[in-house]
Design a protein around this motif. Structure first.
Motif, PDB file in Angstrom:
ATOM      1  N   SER A 174      33.856  29.435  41.361  1.00 12.46           N
ATOM      2  CA  SER A 174      34.395  30.153  40.199  1.00 12.46           C
ATOM      3  C   SER A 174      35.282  29.268  39.334  1.00 12.46           C
ATOM      4  CB  SER A 174      35.183  31.377  40.657  1.00 12.46           C
ATOM      5  OG  SER A 174      36.309  31.001  41.439  1.00 12.46           O
ATOM      6  N   PHE A 175      35.539  28.036  39.756  1.00 10.30           N
ATOM      7  CA  PHE A 175      36.276  27.043  38.969  1.00 10.30           C
ATOM      8  C   PHE A 175      37.637  27.564  38.486  1.00 10.30           C
ATOM      9  CE2 PHE A 175      32.153  25.203  39.103  1.00 10.30           C
ATOM     10  CZ  PHE A 175      32.299  23.850  38.875  1.00 10.30           C
ATOM     11  N   GLY A 176      38.296  28.340  39.327  1.00  9.25           N
ATOM     12  CA  GLY A 176      39.633  28.811  39.000  1.00  9.25           C
ATOM     13  C   GLY A 176      39.686  29.867  37.928  1.00  9.25           C
ATOM     14  N   THR A 177      38.575  30.524  37.632  1.00  9.21           N
ATOM     15  CA  THR A 177      38.555  31.524  36.560  1.00  9.21           C
ATOM     16  C   THR A 177      38.749  32.950  37.081  1.00  9.21           C
ATOM     17  OG1 THR A 177      36.143  31.761  36.671  1.00  9.21           O
ATOM     18  CG2 THR A 177      37.021  30.088  35.165  1.00  9.21           C
ATOM     19  N   LEU A 178      38.722  33.151  38.400  1.00  5.90           N
ATOM     20  CA  LEU A 178      38.897  34.485  38.968  1.00  5.90           C
ATOM     21  C   LEU A 178      40.257  34.670  39.626  1.00  5.90           C
ATOM     22  CD1 LEU A 178      35.399  35.127  40.618  1.00  5.90           C
ATOM     23  CD2 LEU A 178      36.203  35.839  38.362  1.00  5.90           C
ATOM     24  N   ALA A 179      40.754  33.632  40.281  1.00  2.00           N
ATOM     25  CA  ALA A 179      42.010  33.752  41.020  1.00  2.00           C
ATOM     26  C   ALA A 179      42.584  32.366  41.258  1.00  2.00           C
ATOM     27  CB  ALA A 179      41.773  34.468  42.354  1.00  2.00           C
ATOM     28  N   VAL A 180      43.889  32.335  41.568  1.00  2.06           N
ATOM     29  CA  VAL A 180      44.569  31.096  41.947  1.00  2.06           C
ATOM     30  C   VAL A 180      44.613  31.055  43.465  1.00  2.06           C
ATOM     31  CG1 VAL A 180      46.653  29.704  41.740  1.00  2.06           C
ATOM     32  CG2 VAL A 180      46.015  31.273  39.881  1.00  2.06           C
ATOM     33  N   LYS A 394      34.729  39.042  36.546  1.00  2.00           N
ATOM     34  CA  LYS A 394      35.835  38.558  35.741  1.00  2.00           C
ATOM     35  C   LYS A 394      36.732  39.713  35.309  1.00  2.00           C
ATOM     36  CE  LYS A 394      38.048  35.415  33.274  1.00  2.00           C
ATOM     37  NZ  LYS A 394      38.884  34.382  33.916  1.00  2.00           N
ATOM     38  N   GLN A 395      36.133  40.843  34.953  1.00  2.00           N
ATOM     39  CA  GLN A 395      36.914  41.997  34.521  1.00  2.00           C
ATOM     40  C   GLN A 395      37.766  42.548  35.662  1.00  2.00           C
ATOM     41  OE1 GLN A 395      37.228  43.058  31.462  1.00  2.00           O
ATOM     42  NE2 GLN A 395      38.607  44.737  32.020  1.00  2.00           N
ATOM     43  N   GLN A 396      37.248  42.481  36.863  1.00  2.00           N
ATOM     44  CA  GLN A 396      38.000  42.973  38.014  1.00  2.00           C
ATOM     45  C   GLN A 396      39.145  42.044  38.404  1.00  2.00           C
ATOM     46  OE1 GLN A 396      37.738  45.901  39.830  1.00  2.00           O
ATOM     47  NE2 GLN A 396      36.420  46.507  38.126  1.00  2.00           N
ATOM     48  N   PHE A 397      38.895  40.735  38.370  1.00  2.00           N
ATOM     49  CA  PHE A 397      39.896  39.778  38.849  1.00  2.00           C
ATOM     50  C   PHE A 397      40.854  39.313  37.754  1.00  2.00           C
ATOM     51  CE2 PHE A 397      36.909  39.460  42.334  1.00  2.00           C
ATOM     52  CZ  PHE A 397      37.716  39.201  43.431  1.00  2.00           C
TER      53      PHE A 397
END
Length: 408
Positions: A174-180, A394-397
């Motif tokens: 996810s390349f850091g686009t959903l969570a840290v 993406k909308q959820q995270f």
């Protein structure tokens, strides 16, 4: 085209605790300030340039939180350098079986800078991807902070624990686009007692892929299968292969087993082309450089693509591309992974059209200047159904899009 620089830390946060990351994300939400998430910046050149005003660095979130060699499990904080963890595993004769790639050299950076969080976020793998999978196939659990500013955990710290397994895997790539990511847990396996690489010399690309397919279909338990054309062979192991085409087949395991398999497979392959053997550290050096695409790390001026294609069609694809542009290539994963370096612009549409006409696959631009990456479809466009799923995730995270905006 200049090397992709590490992200600027002029406006940077460097938390050292999970709680600080929660606070940082929540503050970014309140301020509507997008965040660039990075560890050491070794993979800053992957994906499109991030459009963010503030960097959230995980460099201080480092250290091993659990290591039980007898249970084959290790947990580390996300900012921990991969090299540090691999050194600890070597002391206990263990390893990550998915052989994670180091993208640093390909982008003009020093080797060994990558972090464990980045390893999972980019779903790294190496030549053993053929039969061992990638990072997502070895992750047991994670702790992370979503773009909503909510801390969550998934999975566990034992191999048999499958609670939340899919969520841990879903973060991979996810390349850091959903969570840290703040903490990751992986299964590890015993390191091979020995390894040996059989090298066939002088084969053309189509014949080489055929030989690799035969080796993979044998009972020799091959753990690496690659082909380097003449103009690439001299770029690995400090020129140890010379400048003649080299087709490489790796065997690993207990010494008596490797010797027996090498003898049997070598006798068959020697009828195809002249055969050499590289053992121990000499073999390791070859596969490290293939893993890290070192033949294309000599210059950061030229675009580099990573193509995932049907192995038997790989030489045909490369030949078709050479007819349309100035390109160099070498093959890993029995031909299923093609590393492609161009002289000119990325040529995204042409590359993907050729792949589609030859059985399908994926093409990812893994090195180019920030300006070129911004104007290019870096990742393979997703089919509508998959794109819809990605959008819902993406909308959820991260519904406000504050984590690595624009990267994918």
């Amino acid at each position: 085209m200049s090397p992709s620089p590490p992200a600027s830390t002029a406006s940077a946060l460097e938390p050292s605790r999970d709680e600080d990351i929660v606070d940082a994300v929540r503050q970014a939400l309140a301020d509507e300030t997008p965040l660039l998430i990075e560890g050491a910046g070794s993979k800053a050149g992957l994906g499109k340039p991030v459009q963010a005003a503030l960097t959230l660095s995980l460099a201080s979130l480092s250290g091993v939180t659990l290591y039980e060699p007898e249970e084959l499990v290790i947990s580390v904080k996300a900012g921990t350098p991969i090299g540090q963890v691999e050194a600890l595993l070597r002391e206990n004769r263990q390893r990550f079986d998915f052989e994670p790639m180091d993208y640093g050299p390909l982008h003009g950076r020093e080797p060994g800078l990558g972090t464990m969080g980045g390893l999972l976020a980019c779903n790294l793998s190496g030549p053993r991807r053929l039969n061992k999978g990638a990072a997502r196939d070895h992750v047991l659990g994670i702790r992370a902070v979503s773009g909503r500013g909510e801390a969550f955990a998934s999975g566990g710290r034992v191999v048999k624990n499958v609670t939340g397994y899919d969520l841990s895997k879903g973060i991979a790539g996810s390349f850091g686009t959903l969570a840290v990511l703040t903490d990751v847990t992986f299964k590890v396996l015993p390191a091979a007692e020995t390894e040996e690489t059989l090298v066939l010399r002088g084969l053309d690309e189509a014949s080489a892929i055929g030989a690799l397919a035969a080796a993979m279909g044998s009972s020799a338990e091959v753990s690496g299968a690659a082909h380097l054309p003449a103009y690439v062979a001299g770029g690995v192991a400090k020129g140890g292969l010379g400048n003649e085409p080299a087709t490489l087949i790796r065997l690993e395991g207990f010494a008596p087993s490797v010797r027996a398999r090498s003898s049997h497979l070598g006798a068959a392959l020697a009828r195809v082309a002249p055969l050499e053997r590289h053992e121990g550290e000499a073999s390791f050096a070859l596969w490290r450089d293939i893993r890290d695409a070192r033949p294309f790390a000599d210059s950061t001026e030229r675009p580099v693509w990573r193509l995932s294609v049907t192995p038997t069609r790989a030489p045909e694809i490369v030949m078709a591309l050479r007819m349309r542009m100035a390109a160099e290539a070498f093959y890993d994963w029995q031909g299923g992974l093609v590393w492609l370096r161009l002289d000119g612009e990325p040529e995204a549409e042409t590359i993907r059209a050729v792949i589609a006409a030859c059985g399908g696959g994926h093409a990812t631009l893994v090195r180019a200047s920030p300006a070129v990456r911004a104007a290019t479809a870096v990742f393979q466009p997703q089919p509508p159904a998959l794109a819809g799923l990605s959008s819902r995730l993406k909308q959820q995270f991260d519904p406000n899009g504050i984590l690595n905006p624009g990267r994918m």
